[in-house]
Design a protein around this motif. Structure first.
Motif, PDB file in Angstrom:
ATOM      1  N   GLY A  79      41.445  34.025  33.635  1.00 53.39           N
ATOM      2  CA  GLY A  79      40.453  32.955  33.674  1.00 53.39           C
ATOM      3  C   GLY A  79      40.458  32.124  34.942  1.00 53.39           C
ATOM      4  O   GLY A  79      39.403  31.779  35.468  1.00 53.39           O
ATOM      5  N   TYR A  80      41.629  31.787  35.469  1.00 54.48           N
ATOM      6  CA  TYR A  80      41.677  30.922  36.642  1.00 54.48           C
ATOM      7  C   TYR A  80      41.075  31.601  37.872  1.00 54.48           C
ATOM      8  O   TYR A  80      40.651  30.918  38.796  1.00 54.48           O
ATOM      9  CB  TYR A  80      43.105  30.443  36.935  1.00 54.48           C
ATOM     10  N   ARG A  83      36.758  32.164  36.846  1.00 52.19           N
ATOM     11  CA  ARG A  83      35.905  30.972  36.747  1.00 52.19           C
ATOM     12  C   ARG A  83      35.437  30.461  38.114  1.00 52.19           C
ATOM     13  O   ARG A  83      34.578  29.612  38.195  1.00 52.19           O
ATOM     14  CB  ARG A  83      36.634  29.850  36.021  1.00 52.19           C
ATOM     15  N   ASN A  84      36.011  30.958  39.172  1.00 42.09           N
ATOM     16  CA  ASN A  84      35.716  30.482  40.516  1.00 42.09           C
ATOM     17  C   ASN A  84      34.723  31.428  41.186  1.00 42.09           C
ATOM     18  O   ASN A  84      34.981  32.620  41.291  1.00 42.09           O
ATOM     19  CB  ASN A  84      37.020  30.412  41.315  1.00 42.09           C
ATOM     20  N   PRO A  87      36.639  32.892  44.831  1.00 42.61           N
ATOM     21  CA  PRO A  87      38.108  32.975  44.798  1.00 42.61           C
ATOM     22  C   PRO A  87      38.640  33.407  46.162  1.00 42.61           C
ATOM     23  O   PRO A  87      37.943  34.073  46.935  1.00 42.61           O
ATOM     24  CB  PRO A  87      38.383  34.044  43.737  1.00 42.61           C
ATOM     25  N   ASP A  91      44.069  36.115  46.737  1.00 45.41           N
ATOM     26  CA  ASP A  91      44.437  36.025  45.320  1.00 45.41           C
ATOM     27  C   ASP A  91      43.940  37.243  44.544  1.00 45.41           C
ATOM     28  O   ASP A  91      44.631  37.753  43.659  1.00 45.41           O
ATOM     29  CB  ASP A  91      43.878  34.751  44.689  1.00 45.41           C
ATOM     30  N   CYS A 115      49.702  35.449  33.375  1.00 53.84           N
ATOM     31  CA  CYS A 115      49.121  34.709  34.500  1.00 53.84           C
ATOM     32  C   CYS A 115      48.186  33.609  34.002  1.00 53.84           C
ATOM     33  O   CYS A 115      48.183  32.497  34.544  1.00 53.84           O
ATOM     34  CB  CYS A 115      48.377  35.656  35.446  1.00 53.84           C
ATOM     35  N   GLU A 116      47.405  33.902  32.963  1.00 55.26           N
ATOM     36  CA  GLU A 116      46.525  32.867  32.388  1.00 55.26           C
ATOM     37  C   GLU A 116      47.353  31.710  31.848  1.00 55.26           C
ATOM     38  O   GLU A 116      47.013  30.547  32.052  1.00 55.26           O
ATOM     39  CB  GLU A 116      45.658  33.460  31.280  1.00 55.26           C
ATOM     40  N   GLY A 119      48.567  29.848  34.809  1.00 51.67           N
ATOM     41  CA  GLY A 119      47.514  29.388  35.701  1.00 51.67           C
ATOM     42  C   GLY A 119      47.700  29.803  37.146  1.00 51.67           C
ATOM     43  O   GLY A 119      47.197  29.154  38.057  1.00 51.67           O
ATOM     44  N   LYS A 120      48.412  30.920  37.355  1.00 49.83           N
ATOM     45  CA  LYS A 120      48.632  31.411  38.714  1.00 49.83           C
ATOM     46  C   LYS A 120      48.977  32.889  38.653  1.00 49.83           C
ATOM     47  O   LYS A 120      49.350  33.420  37.601  1.00 49.83           O
ATOM     48  CB  LYS A 120      49.755  30.646  39.400  1.00 49.83           C
TER      49      LYS A 120
END
Length: 193
Positions: A79-80, A83-84, A87, A91, A115-116, A119-120
Motif C-alpha cells: 500500500g505505501y 498509493r503514491n 513513487p 523504491d 512491508c505493509e 510501512g517500508k
C-alpha cells in the motif's frame, strides 16, 4: 522528459504483470485520452529501465510535448508504494528485486504484508527476521513454538487438547507477534519485537 526514445523497452508489458505499475501520460490524460503502459518490474534491472519505459510512454504520446507522467495502477505492490502516483523509482526496484527473489507465492505474499505492516521496503534479512512462516492457525503456531523452544517435551503425559492454545497465542500476540490471513489458507505469523 529526460530522453526521447522510440525503441520499446523490454519491460513494457501488454497486460497487467504479476509485479508491475501502469504508467500514464498526464498530457494525454488531461486531454481526455488514455495513453500509458504496464511496466513489468520483474523485467527491470535498475531505475534506468523504469525511466526508459517512462520516456518511451511519453515519446509515443498522441499529445505533442508530453513531459509528465503518473502511476495510475499497480500490481502486487504494498500500500505505501501503490498509493503514491510518483513513487521513487529506486523504491520500486528495491521492492521488486526482493519480492521476485522469494521462493513461493506464500512468501511473496508474506513479504508484501511484512512491508505493509512496517510501512517500508524491507531487505531480505529484515524480512526473514520478522516472518515466522505460514501455519494452519495462530494456535498451531503457539503449539509448535512451545515444542520448538523446549517449553513442551515432544511427548506429554496428558492430552495436548487440554492446553489452552488460544490463550497461549494471546500471550504471544501481547509480546509482539501477529497473524495475517494467507490466501492459500491458514495464517502468516510475524514477530515485530
Amino acid at each position: 522528459m529526460t530522453a526521447t526514445t522510440t525503441k520499446k523497452p523490454a519491460c513494457i508489458f501488454p497486460e497487467m504483470p504479476y509485479t508491475g505499475v501502469y504508467i500514464a501520460c498526464l498530457a494525454s490524460y488531461n486531454a481526455g485520452r488514455l495513453h500509458g503502459a504496464w511496466v513489468d518490474l520483474e523485467q527491470c534491472q535498475d531505475e534506468g529501465d523504469i525511466q526508459a519505459a517512462i520516456d518511451w510512454i511519453l515519446a509515443t504520446s498522441p499529445e505533442p510535448g508530453a513531459e509528465e507522467w503518473a502511476m495510475h495502477d499497480s500490481s502486487n505492490l504494498p500500500g505505501y508504494l501503490s498509493r503514491n502516483e510518483w513513487p521513487a523509482l529506486s523504491d520500486l526496484i528495491e521492492w521488486a528485486h526482493v519480492a521476485c527473489s522469494l521462493g513461493s507465492p506464500e512468501e511473496d505474499e508474506a513479504y508484501r504484508l511484512a512491508c505493509e505492516n512496517q510501512g517500508k521496503t524491507l531487505d531480505k534479512d529484515q524480512f526473514w527476521e520478522t516472518y515466522c512462516d505460514c501455519y494452519s492457525s495462530e494456535e498451531d503456531y503457539a503449539y509448535k513454538q512451545a515444542i520448538r523452544t523446549g517449553a513442551l517435551p515432544d511427548e506429554l503425559p496428558w492430552p495436548l487438547s487440554h492446553i489452552d492454545w488460544a490463550g497461549a497465542w494471546r500471550e504471544l500476540a501481547s509480546d509482539g507477534y501477529h497473524a495475517e490471513p494467507c490466501s492459500s489458507g491458514g495464517v502468516h505469523i510475524f514477530c515485530s519485537r
